[in-house]
Design a protein around this motif. Structure first.
Motif, mmCIF file in Angstrom:
data_model
loop_
_atom_site.group_PDB
_atom_site.id
_atom_site.type_symbol
_atom_site.label_atom_id
_atom_site.label_comp_id
_atom_site.label_asym_id
_atom_site.label_seq_id
_atom_site.Cartn_x
_atom_site.Cartn_y
_atom_site.Cartn_z
ATOM 1 N N LYS A 53 0.838 -1.209 0.000
ATOM 2 C CA LYS A 53 0.000 0.000 0.000
ATOM 3 C C LYS A 53 0.871 1.257 0.000
ATOM 4 O O LYS A 53 0.594 2.221 -0.709
ATOM 5 N N ILE A 54 1.941 1.234 0.800
ATOM 6 C CA ILE A 54 2.866 2.365 0.818
ATOM 7 C C ILE A 54 3.508 2.515 -0.559
ATOM 8 O O ILE A 54 3.646 3.629 -1.081
ATOM 9 N N ARG A 55 3.878 1.383 -1.158
ATOM 10 C CA ARG A 55 4.466 1.406 -2.497
ATOM 11 C C ARG A 55 3.499 1.996 -3.516
ATOM 12 O O ARG A 55 3.896 2.754 -4.398
ATOM 13 N N GLU A 56 2.237 1.646 -3.403
ATOM 14 C CA GLU A 56 1.231 2.171 -4.318
ATOM 15 C C GLU A 56 1.164 3.695 -4.244
ATOM 16 O O GLU A 56 1.115 4.376 -5.270
ATOM 17 N N VAL A 57 1.186 4.223 -3.033
ATOM 18 C CA VAL A 57 1.129 5.677 -2.851
ATOM 19 C C VAL A 57 2.400 6.331 -3.390
ATOM 20 O O VAL A 57 2.343 7.319 -4.133
ATOM 21 N N LEU A 58 3.551 5.798 -3.026
ATOM 22 C CA LEU A 58 4.810 6.392 -3.474
ATOM 23 C C LEU A 58 4.985 6.266 -4.982
ATOM 24 O O LEU A 58 5.524 7.171 -5.622
ATOM 25 N N TYR A 64 9.058 9.056 -10.384
ATOM 26 C CA TYR A 64 10.290 9.459 -11.053
ATOM 27 C C TYR A 64 11.521 9.284 -10.166
ATOM 28 O O TYR A 64 12.636 9.470 -10.623
ATOM 29 N N GLU A 65 11.351 8.926 -8.909
ATOM 30 C CA GLU A 65 12.477 8.696 -8.012
ATOM 31 C C GLU A 65 12.563 7.200 -7.702
ATOM 32 O O GLU A 65 11.567 6.500 -7.681
ATOM 33 N N ASP A 66 13.758 6.735 -7.419
ATOM 34 C CA ASP A 66 13.921 5.309 -7.162
ATOM 35 C C ASP A 66 14.458 4.999 -5.774
ATOM 36 O O ASP A 66 14.627 3.838 -5.429
ATOM 37 N N VAL A 67 14.689 5.990 -4.959
ATOM 38 C CA VAL A 67 15.237 5.766 -3.613
ATOM 39 C C VAL A 67 14.232 5.025 -2.745
ATOM 40 O O VAL A 67 14.596 4.143 -1.963
ATOM 41 N N TRP A 68 12.963 5.340 -2.871
ATOM 42 C CA TRP A 68 11.943 4.763 -1.996
ATOM 43 C C TRP A 68 11.821 3.251 -2.176
ATOM 44 O O TRP A 68 11.489 2.541 -1.231
ATOM 45 N N ALA A 69 12.101 2.748 -3.356
ATOM 46 C CA ALA A 69 12.012 1.298 -3.569
ATOM 47 C C ALA A 69 13.052 0.568 -2.714
ATOM 48 O O ALA A 69 12.749 -0.457 -2.093
ATOM 49 N N TYR A 70 14.256 1.102 -2.651
ATOM 50 C CA TYR A 70 15.304 0.521 -1.813
ATOM 51 C C TYR A 70 14.928 0.601 -0.338
ATOM 52 O O TYR A 70 15.118 -0.361 0.417
ATOM 53 N N LEU A 71 14.381 1.732 0.075
ATOM 54 C CA LEU A 71 13.980 1.892 1.472
ATOM 55 C C LEU A 71 12.864 0.918 1.852
ATOM 56 O O LEU A 71 12.858 0.371 2.954
ATOM 57 N N LEU A 72 11.924 0.704 0.952
ATOM 58 C CA LEU A 72 10.841 -0.241 1.234
ATOM 59 C C LEU A 72 11.343 -1.677 1.291
ATOM 60 O O LEU A 72 10.862 -2.477 2.106
ATOM 61 N N LEU A 73 12.312 -2.016 0.457
ATOM 62 C CA LEU A 73 12.891 -3.359 0.532
ATOM 63 C C LEU A 73 13.621 -3.564 1.857
ATOM 64 O O LEU A 73 13.538 -4.639 2.457
ATOM 65 N N ASN A 74 14.323 -2.533 2.319
ATOM 66 C CA ASN A 74 14.970 -2.620 3.630
ATOM 67 C C ASN A 74 13.939 -2.785 4.740
ATOM 68 O O ASN A 74 14.152 -3.543 5.686
ATOM 69 N N LEU A 75 12.825 -2.070 4.638
ATOM 70 C CA LEU A 75 11.756 -2.179 5.624
ATOM 71 C C LEU A 75 11.181 -3.592 5.634
ATOM 72 O O LEU A 75 10.981 -4.182 6.702
ATOM 73 N N LEU A 76 10.942 -4.143 4.478
ATOM 74 C CA LEU A 76 10.389 -5.494 4.378
ATOM 75 C C LEU A 76 11.371 -6.528 4.928
ATOM 76 O O LEU A 76 10.963 -7.450 5.645
ATOM 77 N N ASP A 77 12.649 -6.364 4.641
ATOM 78 C CA ASP A 77 13.660 -7.271 5.169
ATOM 79 C C ASP A 77 13.743 -7.178 6.688
ATOM 80 O O ASP A 77 13.806 -8.197 7.380
#
Length: 143
Positions: A53-58, A64-77
């Motif tokens: 859901k957070i990914r959907e919003v971001l 156009y930014e890709d930093v949040w994908a890395y941060l979400l993967l860290n959160l999931l891990d």
């Protein structure tokens, strides 16, 4: 049979100047209260739902930014490795995502970003709450 086209048409069709949001997202993300509050975020499947859901919003607002994908993967891990007794890594990963999201909030995306921040808070606080309910020892307060 072959077809001849001009190079200008080919380049115009294949190369875009500004990236566009994915076509699968037809409209603004929709997050209702029952989706948020009906989940037990101490369970991994609910954490995955929250991160998606957070990914959907971001993805809608910050495609156009890709930093949040890395941060979400860290959160999931961190959520996958968190235990009720020790979830400091989860708190740190959530803090990084929160700091990034707070910087991106503006008047146009405030409602959905606040809902995503709420989900993030629930993901972060769930292991500690579960430990409190189960009567497990809590982390020592910082002196």
């Amino acid at each position: 049979m072959s077809k001849i086209i001009s190079m200008r048409e080919y380049v115009r069709d294949k190369v875009s100047i500004m990236p566009t949001p994915p076509a699968s997202e037809t409209g603004e993300p929709y997050i209702n209260d029952s989706q948020v509050w009906s989940k037990d975020y101490s369970k991994l499947e609910s954490v995955v739902f929250g991160v998606l859901k957070i990914r959907e919003v971001l993805n809608y607002y910050l495609y156009y930014e890709d930093v949040w994908a890395y941060l979400l993967l860290n959160l999931l891990d961190a959520a996958a490795h968190a235990t009720p007794e020790d979830h400091s890594e989860l708190a740190e990963a959530a803090a990084h995502v929160r700091n990034y999201m707070v910087q991106a909030v503006d008047a146009g995306n405030r409602k959905n970003m606040q809902a995503a921040l709420l989900i993030l808070d629930l993901i972060e606080k769930a292991p500690g709450f579960r430990a409190q309910v189960l009567g497990l020892p809590q982390e020592k307060a910082a002196d």
